[in-house]
Design a protein around this motif. Structure first.
Motif, PDB file in Angstrom:
ATOM      1  N   VAL A   1      -6.443  -0.898   3.416  1.00 28.79           N
ATOM      2  CA  VAL A   1      -6.963  -1.616   2.246  1.00 28.79           C
ATOM      3  C   VAL A   1      -7.915  -2.708   2.714  1.00 28.79           C
ATOM      4  O   VAL A   1      -7.612  -3.430   3.674  1.00 28.79           O
TER       5      VAL A   1
ATOM      6  N   PHE B   1       0.887  -1.173   0.000  1.00 30.25           N
ATOM      7  CA  PHE B   1       0.000   0.000   0.000  1.00 30.25           C
ATOM      8  C   PHE B   1       0.920   1.216   0.000  1.00 30.25           C
ATOM      9  O   PHE B   1       1.382   1.665   1.048  1.00 30.25           O
TER      10      PHE B   1
ATOM     11  N   ILE C   1      -1.323  -0.244  -4.994  1.00 22.75           N
ATOM     12  CA  ILE C   1      -1.690  -1.352  -4.119  1.00 22.75           C
ATOM     13  C   ILE C   1      -1.351  -2.664  -4.817  1.00 22.75           C
ATOM     14  O   ILE C   1      -1.557  -2.806  -6.034  1.00 22.75           O
TER      15      ILE C   1
ATOM     16  N   VAL D   1      -9.953   1.384  -0.718  1.00 18.68           N
ATOM     17  CA  VAL D   1      -9.191   2.146   0.265  1.00 18.68           C
ATOM     18  C   VAL D   1     -10.210   2.731   1.235  1.00 18.68           C
ATOM     19  O   VAL D   1     -11.152   3.417   0.821  1.00 18.68           O
TER      20      VAL D   1
END
Length: 343
Positions: free
Chosen positions: A286, A174, A190, A208
């Motif tokens: 995430v 991330f 990501i 997100v």
């Protein structure tokens, strides 16, 4: 090996490869194979000196030029047998997983092949899970003569069999700025990795999420979402280098299955999103499949992964990332009082 007064050489196949590190009974396993022909002609063969790029098949099926013949050291089309063997056992204790068709290979040449094989249901006498090895055998029925058969069997390729086939999606990267303040505009990168032995074949949503606690709960809201079309392959589709002769390396490969740019890793980027302007401190992270559309097994209990802190505490720069304020509220906070921008 001489067969005439002039003599000529025979082909000599050598096989090696890579196997995915994890599989399951009844599931699939992908292997990469390198098949070499180490043979080389010991004399000049005038009719086989035509470059391969100049040899064609005419409309009548005849070879052009008509005088062309392959070298005696060329290997004809053949097959490669694949066996699954319990760790520490000999080849005779293994079971056949099938064969891979191999093309003809000219002398001093090689071919690289990839194949996906289906494992049977757990055979009698075989452990439900544990360490196994894959063995590759070139020209298994000795359909043509070779100068050396000793290198026709590959070194063992480590694979771990799991009792239950399962996928396991994890956020493994991330990438956002080190300093995040409320109201920042970010464009994260990501990586989503399937650490399980089975592919996820449906589209996967990845979000997100901003949250007032380090969890994905009622005080959380989605600030940006991606879709992975077609799902994510499992570790069973990701062949790794062979570490069978190096025990330490073999253990590392079994523990570390995030191998980029292999097929069980998907990278997401390009989406710009703006973080909420309040409260003064909160979290982002995430979440895979935030709406539970796939009912994925083996997900983290709190589901908010790779958590980053967003704060306006003294000493943090506010100019590292820029952007406008978000135009939405946090959804369904636990105490019922909206957090964020309130009209």
């Amino acid at each position: 090996m001489a067969y005439t007064s002039l003599g000529f050489s025979l082909p000599d196949l050598a096989v090696s490869g890579e196997s995915a590190p994890t599989a399951a009974w009844g599931g699939t396993l992908t292997v990469n194979v390198t098949l070499q022909n180490l043979g080389a002609s010991t004399i000049t063969e005038p009719t086989s000196l035509v470059p391969a790029s100049e040899v064609q098949i005419g409309p009548d099926g005849a070879v052009v030029p008509s005088y062309y013949t392959s070298s005696q050291a060329d290997a004809p089309a053949s097959s490669i047998a694949v066996f699954l063997v319990p760790r520490g056992k000999g080849l005779a204790s293994g079971i056949s997983l099938g064969t891979i068709d191999a093309p003809a290979i000219a002398q001093n040449s090689l071919q690289q092949l990839s194949a996906t094989l289906t494992l049977p249901a757990q055979p009698a006498g075989f452990p439900a899970s544990g360490g196994y090895s894959i063995r590759l055998i070139a020209n298994p029925d000795r359909a043509f003569l070779e100068s050396n058969y000793r290198n026709n069997v590959s070194a063992p390729l480590n694979v771990r069999i799991q009792a239950v086939t399962a996928s396991a999606l994890r956020a493994t990267a991330f990438d956002v700025p080190d300093t995040l303040v409320p109201g920042s505009t970010i464009q994260p990168t990501i990586q989503i990795t399937n650490l399980g032995a089975t592919a996820v074949t449906s589209d996967v949503q990845v979000a997100v999420v901003a949250s007032t606690s380090p969890d994905f709960n009622l005080g959380s809201t989605i600030v940006g979402a991606y879709t992975i079309s077609g799902g994510v392959n499992g570790v069973n589709s990701t062949p790794l280098p062979n570490a069978a002769r190096h025990g330490r390396g073999a253990r590392w490969l079994q523990a570390n299955n995030v191998i980029t740019p292999q097929s069980n890793v998907v990278t997401l980027s390009g989406l710009t999103m703006t973080l909420p302007t309040s409260p003064s401190t909160y979290y982002i992270g995430v979440v895979v499949d935030p709406n539970n559309l796939l009912n994925l097994p083996n997900q983290p209990s709190n589901r908010l992964e790779l958590i980053k802190t967003v704060t306006t505490n003294a000493g943090q720069a506010t100019t590292v990332v820029t952007g406008s304020a978000a135009s939405f509220d946090f959804e369904n906070p636990p105490d019922g009082v909206p957090i964020g921008i309130v009209s």
